[in-house]
Design an enzyme around this catalytic site. Structure first.
Site, short mmCIF file in Angstrom:
data_model
loop_
_atom_site.label_atom_id
_atom_site.label_comp_id
_atom_site.label_asym_id
_atom_site.label_seq_id
_atom_site.Cartn_x
_atom_site.Cartn_y
_atom_site.Cartn_z
N LYS A 12 -59.55 13.48 15.30
CA LYS A 12 -60.71 12.64 14.94
C LYS A 12 -61.16 11.70 16.04
O LYS A 12 -62.35 11.45 16.18
CB LYS A 12 -60.41 11.86 13.67
CG LYS A 12 -59.35 10.80 13.83
CD LYS A 12 -58.99 10.17 12.49
CE LYS A 12 -57.98 9.07 12.68
NZ LYS A 12 -57.29 8.72 11.43
N ARG A 44 -53.87 0.56 2.42
CA ARG A 44 -55.04 1.41 2.58
C ARG A 44 -54.95 2.43 1.44
O ARG A 44 -54.82 2.01 0.29
CB ARG A 44 -55.11 2.02 3.99
CG ARG A 44 -56.55 2.39 4.37
CD ARG A 44 -56.71 2.95 5.75
NE ARG A 44 -56.31 4.36 5.82
CZ ARG A 44 -56.39 5.10 6.93
NH1 ARG A 44 -56.86 4.57 8.03
NH2 ARG A 44 -56.02 6.36 6.92
C1 LIG Z 1 -55.99 8.90 11.75
C2 LIG Z 1 -54.95 9.29 10.80
C3 LIG Z 1 -53.73 9.78 11.27
C4 LIG Z 1 -53.39 9.84 12.74
O1 LIG Z 1 -53.16 8.55 13.23
P1 LIG Z 1 -52.66 8.29 14.73
O2 LIG Z 1 -52.29 6.86 14.75
O3 LIG Z 1 -53.81 8.62 15.62
O4 LIG Z 1 -51.50 9.18 14.95
C5 LIG Z 1 -52.79 10.18 10.34
N1 LIG Z 1 -53.04 10.10 9.02
C6 LIG Z 1 -54.20 9.63 8.53
C7 LIG Z 1 -54.39 9.56 7.06
C8 LIG Z 1 -55.19 9.20 9.40
O5 LIG Z 1 -56.34 8.74 8.90
#
Ligand SMILES: *Cc1c(COP(=O)(O)O)cnc(C)c1O
Length: 353
Positions: free
Chosen positions: A36, A131
């Site tokens: 992302k 969250r």
């Molecule tokens: C963005 C995201 C991740 C990855 O997070 P990083 O800190 O980039 O490894 C994993 N799980 C969810 C639900 C996310 O939104």
């Protein structure tokens, strides 16, 4: 190639992925590679897979569509909670979603049946980061309700930490997730193959061998792409920290004072600015600004200091550089928020090296 550009080095990303997926594999853990922050740059998705990730994950349907358009193999995992209004697209573009709302999963079930598919869901549990996720005491009843929805396969449990609340993963909170998964398998008689123990903030525990045994899945973006865990942003041993680099062009350079002349009102963003007096110094203006990236997200590669930015201009003290002229370029290593913003800005070229 037009300036400014975000330079992406896929070889470095792949080497970082190999370090992390290697350690994970040794602990019986599979890794979903998270695209992302690059808006699902296809070359990045490809090296995540080549580097040992089991599949790709993204928070946005548009990004999953981009991965699909580039021919990257499925399955795909949707990270952001699905929107009921986009249930049909969700089951079309994602093979599995992270979920917390039974009503949404009903919409997904309906859409999946209409499409002649089964959609997998991983139920998120909120272990205190506040969250997404159900509160732990509601896990069993929620899982039971979701498991009964036709068109849906309850594929596992997951959690997300260190995002909103900054809560660190520990043997206690991840142990609670593992215990909940065991309880659900028993009570519901389901296989629940996936126990997804978080994001890059879980890497320290992975490398320290502290992840509870039942955790068998992680979702990793920043750790692979930028080479850092995300509790204290320490480097992952052996990882590249510079797989992404911003290059921008100097459009003015000259000697000026560091404190503005005249009565100080508000700056372009409604703040009353405060200035450090550096005396007369050599400053450069670069053709990139807050519309593309926050100056706080950038670390200069050359020996310069970032002074500030407006929408379209980045101001830099270049006194220590022996030579810098209009038309030269300067480079910066962006942090996670910086890569996200630069990837999203249509004014910044993406250049794969
Ligand atoms: C963005 C995201 C991740 C990855 O997070 P990083 O800190 O980039 O490894 C994993 N799980 C969810 C639900 C996310 O939104």
């Amino acid at each position: 190639m037009a300036l400014p550009y975000l330079e992406i080095n896929p070889d470095k990303v792949q080497q970082n992925a190999e370090i992390i997926t290697g350690a994970a594999r040794a602990a019986g853990i599979s890794v979903a590679g998270v695209t992302k922050v690059t808006c699902a740059q296809p070359e990045v998705g490809r090296v995540l897979l080549d580097g040992g990730c089991s599949y790709l994950a993204d928070s946005r349907l548009e990004n999953l569509a981009r991965l699909r358009g580039a021919g990257l193999p499925r399955p795909y995992l949707l990270l952001r909670l699905p929107s009921p209004s986009r249930a049909a697209e969700t089951v079309e573009l994602a093979d599995c979603s992270l979920v917390s709302e039974t009503s949404t999963v009903r919409c997904l079930g309906e859409a999946a049946r209409a499409a002649g598919k089964t959609h997998r869901v991983i139920l998120m549990v909120d272990l205190g980061d506040l969250r997404e996720g159900v509160w732990p005491d509601r896990t069993l009843e929620t899982a039971r309700a979701m498991a009964e929805i036709p068109g849906i396969e309850l594929h596992g449990l997951g959690t997300n930490l260190t995002c909103y609340g900054g809560v660190c993963p520990t043997p206690e909170n991840l142990g609670r997730l593992a215990a909940l998964a065991a309880e659900l398998r028993q009570s519901l008689g389901l296989e629940l193959p996936v126990v997804s123990g978080g994001n890059s903030s879980s890497l320290d525990m992975l490398f320290a061998g502290q992840l509870p045994a039942r955790i068998n899945h992680l979702r990793i973006g920043e750790g692979i792409l930028l080479g850092r865990e995300t509790v204290a942003r320490q480097p992952v041993p052996g990882a590249h920290l510079d797989a992404f680099r911003l290059v921008a062009e100097v459009v003015e350079v000259g000697f000026k004072p560091s404190v503005p002349i005249g009565r100080i009102g508000q700056d372009a963003f409604g703040n009353t600015p405060v200035f450090e007096d550096r005396g007369i110094h050599r400053r450069a203006i670069l053709a990139i600004g807050r519309q593309d990236v926050s100056p706080d997200a950038l670390t200069p590669v050359e020996d310069v200091d970032i002074l500030g930015a407006s929408s379209d201009h980045l101001l830099v003290d270049v006194t220590r550089l022996s030579e810098v002229a209009v038309g030269d370029t300067l480079s910066f290593i962006p942090d996670y928020g910086g890569v996200l913003a630069l990837s999203t800005s249509p004014y910044v070229e993406k250049r794969i090296v």
